[in-house]
Design an enzyme around this catalytic site. Sequence first.
Site, short mmCIF file in Angstrom:
data_model
loop_
_atom_site.label_atom_id
_atom_site.label_comp_id
_atom_site.label_asym_id
_atom_site.label_seq_id
_atom_site.Cartn_x
_atom_site.Cartn_y
_atom_site.Cartn_z
CB CYS A 141 -15.93 -7.50 4.61
SG CYS A 141 -17.40 -7.51 5.60
CB CYS A 171 -19.15 -5.41 2.37
SG CYS A 171 -18.88 -3.79 3.16
CB CYS A 206 -2.53 0.42 8.24
SG CYS A 206 -2.88 -1.00 6.90
CB CYS A 262 -1.01 0.14 1.20
SG CYS A 262 -2.13 1.45 1.06
NE ARG A 321 -19.87 -5.89 10.65
CZ ARG A 321 -19.77 -4.94 9.43
NH1 ARG A 321 -19.06 -4.36 9.17
NH2 ARG A 321 -20.94 -4.69 8.97
CB CYS A 325 -2.92 4.41 7.48
SG CYS A 325 -3.94 5.29 6.18
CB CYS A 362 -19.98 -0.43 5.94
SG CYS A 362 -19.25 -1.23 7.44
#
Length: 353
Positions: free
Chosen positions: A109, A142, A72, A65, A272, A69, A202
């Site tokens: 997901c 999702c 992460c 990536c 959730r 962030c 979401c």
Amino acid sequence: MTTFLPLAEKALRREKPTRDELLGVLRGSDDDLMDLVAAAFRVRLRYFERRVKLNYLVNIKSGLCPEDCSYCSQRLGSEAEIVRYTWLKPDQTREAVSHGVGAGATRVCLVASGRGPTDRDVERLAPAIEGIKAEHPGVEVCACLGLLSEGQADRLREAGADAYNHNLNTSRERYADICTTHEFADRVETVARAKHAGLSPCSGLIAGMGESDDDLVDALFALRELEPDSVPVNFLMPFEGTPLEGTWELTPQRCLRVLAATRFVFPDVEVRLAGGREIHLRSLQPLALHIVNSLFLGDYLTSEGQAGGADLEMIADAGFTVQGAGEPTLPGRRHDLLRPRRRGAGTALPPNA
């Protein structure tokens, strides 16, 4: 002793809590914890009864990536020891999904690391979504692919996706401390694009990143403005090799307070229990089921979770039942779904454009 029953009654009327009320929840004494859980349970029971929705994550592209962030393990420069691979093929994705559905998941997901998908990436994923919907009728799909460009949400909807996840993670004021390669507003825009395309929105948060109580309240209020259908609450997993390694500031009691605050803000929305529940809630996970009505089953994106069989035993032992495929999650009566227009043509207020 603090009583939280007035706050529960307010939530049952679908009224927004005040900042001071939420700060009282977050800063409460552990002596009042069971009263807080009981108050939140009243709200959970009214709208979701004793049903627990099971969700299953499939990491269809891991690591690699370009975003920074800090929470992460897949971020740019991460030295975390994770599995890294490029896009799974459609048949590999469907096979992975079958394990979660077989264990009782009614939503899968599909998550891909990265800033956001290219149009080619969306087309690459479309056959997998179509195949999942054909093989598992009634199971929701999702997608979670990062920041969306114009038209991509529509294409995902056409392929059969039901929902799109993109978390706000923290407050607007603190976002630059967590990520510098995109902005809080970019995340808000992506949720809006998904919602406009007809995908169920979401969006949730991550607790335990060094944020203040006010940051958590700000994040919850910002999420409420998005009117999501589901709100995942994650607890930081401080991987070694990331900027937040060694950040272990959460207790099980703190996690329960964060969940209760979320439930009071979102009384009739799917809340959730997400990443980090096993390592932070530990033996108090069953108590969390009295607040949330949904959880992720098994493993996460780059970390192992509690065994699926243990999750099912925990749900049964706590006196709850697993929600079946095709069974509606949200209550029949939702607030704010139909609102009379009071701006634009014929009024003194500007249009919502």
